[in-house]
Scaffold this active site. Structure first.
Site, mmCIF file in Angstrom:
data_model
loop_
_atom_site.group_PDB
_atom_site.id
_atom_site.type_symbol
_atom_site.label_atom_id
_atom_site.label_comp_id
_atom_site.label_asym_id
_atom_site.label_seq_id
_atom_site.Cartn_x
_atom_site.Cartn_y
_atom_site.Cartn_z
ATOM 1 N N SER A 13 -0.614 -9.942 -3.837
ATOM 2 C CA SER A 13 -0.392 -8.696 -4.569
ATOM 3 C C SER A 13 0.965 -8.712 -5.256
ATOM 4 O O SER A 13 1.089 -8.291 -6.423
ATOM 5 C CB SER A 13 -0.486 -7.508 -3.604
ATOM 6 O OG SER A 13 -0.275 -6.292 -4.289
ATOM 7 N N GLY A 40 0.792 -1.220 0.000
ATOM 8 C CA GLY A 40 0.000 0.000 0.000
ATOM 9 C C GLY A 40 0.821 1.265 0.000
ATOM 10 O O GLY A 40 0.295 2.352 0.264
ATOM 11 N N THR A 67 2.159 2.940 -2.507
ATOM 12 C CA THR A 67 1.767 3.901 -3.546
ATOM 13 C C THR A 67 0.640 4.792 -3.038
ATOM 14 O O THR A 67 0.650 6.016 -3.234
ATOM 15 C CB THR A 67 1.328 3.164 -4.828
ATOM 16 O OG1 THR A 67 2.426 2.416 -5.349
ATOM 17 C CG2 THR A 67 0.850 4.149 -5.893
ATOM 18 N N GLY A 118 -6.048 -4.280 -4.596
ATOM 19 C CA GLY A 118 -6.054 -3.522 -3.345
ATOM 20 C C GLY A 118 -7.131 -3.912 -2.358
ATOM 21 O O GLY A 118 -7.369 -3.205 -1.387
ATOM 22 N N HIS A 124 12.125 0.984 0.407
ATOM 23 C CA HIS A 124 11.767 -0.396 0.758
ATOM 24 C C HIS A 124 12.890 -1.049 1.556
ATOM 25 O O HIS A 124 12.823 -2.240 1.863
ATOM 26 C CB HIS A 124 11.492 -1.216 -0.503
ATOM 27 C CG HIS A 124 10.245 -0.802 -1.245
ATOM 28 N ND1 HIS A 124 9.040 -0.611 -0.615
ATOM 29 C CD2 HIS A 124 10.029 -0.555 -2.568
ATOM 30 C CE1 HIS A 124 8.126 -0.257 -1.513
ATOM 31 N NE2 HIS A 124 8.702 -0.212 -2.700
#
Length: 343
Positions: free
Chosen positions: A184, A86, A88, A311, A153
């Site tokens: 995802s 999540g 973004t 999502g 990250h």
């Protein structure tokens, strides 16, 4: 014609001597990387560095350069996560919060309508200190406006001391349910593989890689725990968010995010609906349908559309077998035991 990412202004012309010095720096990093342990990953070779696996970000020197050269200003804020948790969405929300005075969420020319959030909130190891993307150039961050939003990250234990020893730099971390993160990531991997003419990755293979921690910036549980423990030790510097909770109560968590960042909403803004306007601006439905996020790119070979998956909370149940779910739940319980964290 595509617009250049705003952060690109930090790559200013340098003298020939400075360019040669930058090239020597990245050459040294490549020599270090060549000696690291490796394994086969989902799109090529993975390299193990400081207990975590990396793919192209490491081979391009990004994390090593970050450790040596990234020095945020005291007011800068770092958005952190593992991939596919999540980030973004969080980057978009944070950017809208920080810049709402100069760019109200109702602005028809809002930067989020013109740029992908990777261009507005650059990933330090992939966008700023990546020699493949930036031709062996070390950026000059002093040129960027203050404060600046960055993202990463990288695991907490690999962040430079300029971040971990700072009393003012703030980190916002977002994590996600283990099973949804895996699914995802699998969807993202297959979009990328299709783009480079590779066969789709089987879910069983993705599951095995994930459980073994052999994905970029993984093991997943170690990554999450690093930031979780730091959020308990330094709550004024590290805010720990859960994707599922943000989806369930976006207004509540957006207010908490704004307060932590130092940009609290006024009572007048709340009455005028600014919180709801930001949530609408940054919604999946809105951002995923923008031209820049349908056809644009933020990295070579990676379409912006790849960053917009389904999502949906709990969507992994539509893909994972009961045995996979049971095994992931067992691993998660074991890894997080005694930490006070549940996923």
């Amino acid at each position: 014609m595509a617009q250049s990412a705003p952060y690109k202004i930090c790559f200013v012309p340098k003298s020939r001597e400075e360019e040669e010095e930058d090239s020597k720096i990245y050459k040294r990093y490549r020599e270090i990387i060549a000696k690291l342990p490796t394994t086969e990953g989902w799109s090529g070779t993975l390299y193990q560095y400081q207990g975590f696996w990396y793919d192209s970000e490491l081979t391009s020197g990004g994390p090593l350069a970050v450790q040596d050269h990234f020095k945020p200003k005291p007011s800068d804020i770092l958005i952190a996560s593992t991939p596919k948790c999540g980030s973004t969405w969080l980057r978009s929300l944070a950017f809208a919060v920080m810049n709402r005075e100069s760019h109200p969420p109702s602005d028809q020319q809002h930067p989020l309508l013109l740029f992908n959030s990777h261009h507005l909130v650059p990933v330090i190891e992939a966008s700023l200190y990546n020699d493949y993307v930036n031709d062996n150039r070390i950026p000059n961050l002093d040129i960027l406006p203050s404060p600046t939003l960055f993202s990463t990250h990288m695991p907490y234990t690999s962040l430079p001391q300029s971040v971990t020893h700072s009393e003012t730099t703030r980190i916002v971390y977002i994590c996600r349910n283990t099973k949804d993160t895996l699914v995802s990531w699998w969807h993202f991997a297959n979009k990328f593989r299709l783009n480079i003419s590779l066969e789709p990755l089987q879910l069983e293979d993705a599951f095995e890689m994930f459980c073994k921690g052999m994905l970029s910036c993984c093991p997943f549980w170690d990554h999450v725990l690093g930031y979780w423990k730091e959020s308990l030790a330094r709550p004024q510097n590290v805010l720990f968010l859960k994707y599922e909770e943000m989806v369930a109560e976006p207004a509540l968590h957006l207010k908490s995010l704004a307060e932590f960042m130092g940009y609290p909403f006024s009572s007048m803004e709340e009455r005028e609906g600014v919180i709801d306007q930001i949530i609408k601006l940054c919604s999946f439905q809105n951002l995923s349908n923008l031209p820049v996020n349908k056809t644009g790119t933020s990295y070579p070979g990676v379409s912006n559309s790849f960053f917009f998956g389904r999502g949906k909370v709990g969507d992994s149940a539509n893909f994972l077998t009961p045995e996979m779910i049971e095994q992931l739940d067992h691993i998660t319980e074991q890894k997080l035991h005694g930490s006070g964290l549940t996923l």
